[in-house]
Motif scaffolding. Structure first.
Motif, mmCIF file in Angstrom:
data_model
loop_
_atom_site.group_PDB
_atom_site.id
_atom_site.type_symbol
_atom_site.label_atom_id
_atom_site.label_comp_id
_atom_site.label_asym_id
_atom_site.label_seq_id
_atom_site.Cartn_x
_atom_site.Cartn_y
_atom_site.Cartn_z
ATOM 1 N N HIS A 193 21.283 5.616 -32.280
ATOM 2 C CA HIS A 193 22.096 6.605 -31.583
ATOM 3 C C HIS A 193 22.275 6.228 -30.110
ATOM 4 O O HIS A 193 21.495 5.471 -29.548
ATOM 5 N N GLU A 194 23.325 6.755 -29.511
ATOM 6 C CA GLU A 194 23.573 6.479 -28.097
ATOM 7 C C GLU A 194 22.620 7.290 -27.224
ATOM 8 O O GLU A 194 22.307 8.441 -27.521
ATOM 9 N N CYS A 195 22.183 6.663 -26.142
ATOM 10 C CA CYS A 195 21.243 7.327 -25.245
ATOM 11 C C CYS A 195 21.651 7.061 -23.803
ATOM 12 O O CYS A 195 22.044 5.957 -23.440
ATOM 13 N N CYS A 196 21.521 8.089 -22.972
ATOM 14 C CA CYS A 196 21.716 7.916 -21.539
ATOM 15 C C CYS A 196 20.630 8.697 -20.805
ATOM 16 O O CYS A 196 20.039 9.618 -21.360
ATOM 17 N N TYR A 197 20.361 8.307 -19.587
ATOM 18 C CA TYR A 197 19.276 8.921 -18.833
ATOM 19 C C TYR A 197 19.754 9.330 -17.446
ATOM 20 O O TYR A 197 20.725 8.791 -16.908
ATOM 21 N N THR A 198 19.056 10.291 -16.863
ATOM 22 C CA THR A 198 19.304 10.711 -15.487
ATOM 23 C C THR A 198 17.964 10.939 -14.801
ATOM 24 O O THR A 198 16.969 11.300 -15.447
ATOM 25 N N ILE A 199 17.939 10.700 -13.497
ATOM 26 C CA ILE A 199 16.756 10.974 -12.683
ATOM 27 C C ILE A 199 17.079 12.175 -11.809
ATOM 28 O O ILE A 199 18.053 12.160 -11.056
ATOM 29 N N VAL A 200 16.292 13.216 -11.922
ATOM 30 C CA VAL A 200 16.537 14.453 -11.182
ATOM 31 C C VAL A 200 15.445 14.635 -10.138
ATOM 32 O O VAL A 200 14.251 14.633 -10.464
ATOM 33 N N THR A 201 15.855 14.783 -8.876
ATOM 34 C CA THR A 201 14.906 14.993 -7.781
ATOM 35 C C THR A 201 15.387 16.147 -6.923
ATOM 36 O O THR A 201 16.505 16.119 -6.403
ATOM 37 N N SER A 202 14.561 17.150 -6.787
ATOM 38 C CA SER A 202 14.869 18.316 -5.955
ATOM 39 C C SER A 202 13.969 18.287 -4.730
ATOM 40 O O SER A 202 12.738 18.269 -4.855
ATOM 41 N N VAL A 208 0.836 -1.202 0.000
ATOM 42 C CA VAL A 208 0.000 0.000 0.000
ATOM 43 C C VAL A 208 0.873 1.254 0.000
ATOM 44 O O VAL A 208 0.637 2.200 -0.765
ATOM 45 N N MET A 209 1.909 1.259 0.838
ATOM 46 C CA MET A 209 2.787 2.425 0.911
ATOM 47 C C MET A 209 3.549 2.633 -0.390
ATOM 48 O O MET A 209 3.690 3.757 -0.876
ATOM 49 N N ASP A 210 4.054 1.533 -0.965
ATOM 50 C CA ASP A 210 4.799 1.669 -2.218
ATOM 51 C C ASP A 210 3.880 2.077 -3.363
ATOM 52 O O ASP A 210 4.292 2.814 -4.262
ATOM 53 N N GLY A 211 2.630 1.613 -3.331
ATOM 54 C CA GLY A 211 1.690 1.980 -4.387
ATOM 55 C C GLY A 211 1.361 3.466 -4.410
ATOM 56 O O GLY A 211 0.941 4.001 -5.436
ATOM 57 N N LYS A 212 1.572 4.143 -3.276
ATOM 58 C CA LYS A 212 1.324 5.585 -3.200
ATOM 59 C C LYS A 212 2.554 6.400 -3.597
ATOM 60 O O LYS A 212 2.482 7.628 -3.700
ATOM 61 N N ARG A 213 3.657 5.708 -3.807
ATOM 62 C CA ARG A 213 4.916 6.399 -4.134
ATOM 63 C C ARG A 213 4.860 6.989 -5.535
ATOM 64 O O ARG A 213 4.477 6.326 -6.498
ATOM 65 N N THR A 214 5.261 8.237 -5.669
ATOM 66 C CA THR A 214 5.306 8.896 -6.978
ATOM 67 C C THR A 214 6.721 9.250 -7.395
ATOM 68 O O THR A 214 6.925 9.839 -8.447
ATOM 69 N N ARG A 215 7.676 8.892 -6.562
ATOM 70 C CA ARG A 215 9.083 9.153 -6.870
ATOM 71 C C ARG A 215 9.685 7.912 -7.522
ATOM 72 O O ARG A 215 9.806 6.870 -6.912
ATOM 73 N N ILE A 216 10.064 8.028 -8.771
ATOM 74 C CA ILE A 216 10.610 6.902 -9.512
ATOM 75 C C ILE A 216 12.111 6.782 -9.254
ATOM 76 O O ILE A 216 12.796 7.789 -9.035
ATOM 77 N N VAL A 217 12.612 5.558 -9.216
ATOM 78 C CA VAL A 217 14.039 5.310 -8.983
ATOM 79 C C VAL A 217 14.565 4.407 -10.095
ATOM 80 O O VAL A 217 13.805 3.881 -10.910
ATOM 81 N N ILE A 247 9.078 17.008 -2.139
ATOM 82 C CA ILE A 247 9.687 17.043 -3.462
ATOM 83 C C ILE A 247 9.221 18.285 -4.213
ATOM 84 O O ILE A 247 8.027 18.494 -4.402
ATOM 85 N N ARG A 248 10.174 19.106 -4.608
ATOM 86 C CA ARG A 248 9.840 20.309 -5.353
ATOM 87 C C ARG A 248 9.780 20.018 -6.855
ATOM 88 O O ARG A 248 8.902 20.508 -7.569
#
Length: 253
Positions: free
Chosen positions: A186-195, A120-129, A202-203
């Motif tokens: 093409h080459e691709c890379c990703y980043t996760i940004v959390t402020s 239940v707690m994880d299902g409410k999580r909106t911060r992706i990792v 979370i802003r």
């Protein structure tokens, strides 16, 4: 003066004792009135009356919230209401129709009650990792406002084939299916940004691929993920039967 105070104190003690004696007699009278002619209490504990097995059957017909309330009735009720026999079915009900099952709820040794609560707690999580990105296959398509020549390459709009897929990897790279016309190799890379600002709020939270527009992150009712901007959208492909579950091993707030 001293003698007067002593007399007042003595009177108060006697009054207190009389009040306690009266209260005790009242409790005895009520207990007596609560008994039947055979001496059996009318307010007998249902657990004592029904026994553990029948009580489990009764609780199994209640919703999870009601069963959780039974946990705090008494120690004996807690032992019954926290049984894995009871919460296994509650977990199955909770997970039914969900796109992803949290990994932390399937850890060996975790009770079914804890598994339910963690889900239940994880299902409410909106911060992706990163675990979320890498554990799922992602469907990719352009939005309606994307240029027409992009949409002409997209099976989502043309209806001429399966949807395009994207894959995120632990090393920070991203790949696509072989022969993907949009990908182009093409080459691709990703980043996760959390402020984060004060008190852990979370802003700003988004995923960025190369230097393209940030992808806003959202969570659906079925616990699936969506990442999108004005031109394209990623949707996590449901994988509820994936062995060991998906997502982070520890609770992320």
């Amino acid at each position: 003066m001293v003698e007067l105070q002593e007399n007042q104190s003595k009177d108060m003690d006697e009054g207190m004792a009389l009040a306690m004696e009266t209260e005790g007699k009242e409790r005895k009278r009520k207990r007596k009135n609560m008994k039947e002619e055979g001496g059996r209490p009318l307010c007998q504990d249902p657990l004592d009356l029904l026994g553990r097995d029948l009580m489990l059957r009764v609780l199994n017909n209640l919703d999870a919230r009601s069963v959780a309330r039974c946990l705090v009735v008494s120690l004996s009720w807690n032992r019954v209401a926290s049984s894995d026999l009871l919460w296994t079915s509650k977990c199955e009900e909770l997970w039914n129709g969900k796109a992803h099952i949290p990994r932390l709820s399937l850890v060996q040794g975790v009770s079914k009650l804890d598994a339910y609560s963690l889900s239940v707690m994880d299902g409410k999580r909106t911060r992706i990792v990163k675990d979320d990105l890498c554990d799922h296959v992602w469907e990719f398509h352009f939005t309606k406002v994307a240029p027409e020549y992009w949409r002409n390459l997209d099976p989502y709009w043309k209806g001429n084939g399966p949807p395009m897929h994207r894959y995120f990897h632990k090393d920070g790279s991203q790949t696509a299916d072989p022969g993907d016309k949009v990908w182009g190799g093409h080459e691709c890379c990703y980043t996760i940004v959390t402020s984060i600002i004060g008190e852990g709020k979370i802003r700003e939270h988004y995923v960025r691929i190369n230097r393209w527009l940030p992808l806003a992150v959202s969570r659906k009712q079925d616990w699936s993920w969506e990442m999108s901007n004005n031109f394209y959208c990623y949707s996590s492909v449901p994988d509820p039967c994936k062995e060991g579950g998906t997502g982070p091993l520890f609770l992320v707030m």
